[in-house]
Design a protein around this motif. Sequence first.
Motif, short mmCIF file in Angstrom:
data_model
loop_
_atom_site.label_atom_id
_atom_site.label_comp_id
_atom_site.label_asym_id
_atom_site.label_seq_id
_atom_site.Cartn_x
_atom_site.Cartn_y
_atom_site.Cartn_z
N ARG A 52 0.86 -1.22 0.20
CA ARG A 52 0.14 -0.23 0.17
C ARG A 52 0.77 0.92 0.11
O ARG A 52 1.78 1.54 0.96
CB ARG A 52 -0.54 -0.27 1.23
CG ARG A 52 -2.15 -1.22 1.34
CD ARG A 52 -2.52 -1.31 2.65
NE ARG A 52 -3.69 -2.49 2.30
CZ ARG A 52 -3.16 -3.79 2.66
NH1 ARG A 52 -2.03 -3.52 3.07
NH2 ARG A 52 -4.14 -4.71 2.30
N THR A 99 -2.30 0.32 -8.99
CA THR A 99 -3.60 0.61 -9.14
C THR A 99 -3.50 2.39 -9.10
O THR A 99 -3.09 2.71 -9.28
CB THR A 99 -4.00 -0.25 -7.59
OG1 THR A 99 -3.15 1.01 -6.52
CG2 THR A 99 -3.34 -1.88 -7.08
N LEU A 108 -6.34 -6.50 -2.92
CA LEU A 108 -4.29 -6.04 -2.84
C LEU A 108 -3.95 -7.14 -4.38
O LEU A 108 -3.09 -7.26 -4.77
CB LEU A 108 -3.36 -5.48 -2.46
CG LEU A 108 -3.23 -3.72 -2.63
CD1 LEU A 108 -2.42 -3.64 -1.39
CD2 LEU A 108 -2.98 -3.43 -3.91
#
Length: 127
Positions: A52, A99, A108
């Motif tokens: 992330r 993304t 993810l």
Amino acid sequence: QVQLVESGGGLVQAGGSLNVSCAASGRTFSGYGMGWFRQAPEKAREFVAAIRWTAGTTLYADAVKSRFTISRDRAKNTVYLQMNYLKPDDTAVYYCAATRSQLGFVTLNSPQAYVNWGQGTQVTVSS
């Protein structure tokens, strides 16, 4: 449009290490995350690892957990995959992917989460 360029693949003996990197260019990356997938000959593309982008938290496939480490340098718009204790089964083309800013209803580890893909880099592990 984000462009992704991988580098660092190559040939290594089993038990060895490689580090592959992926630089995002075009604009400052503002997506939710970046990930690595791989595809071996005659096999489907599979998830390897993801990070992330803001939080830095990570996700790994069971097959690589404790051997691979994903990291990112936000200032360089670059994501890395450090691969240790490589096995012949790790032989594949490794793809970097990015993304959008939000994932929506996908996770993810799903290819559907990613909208930009690199060209791939070959990793070959000899026995």
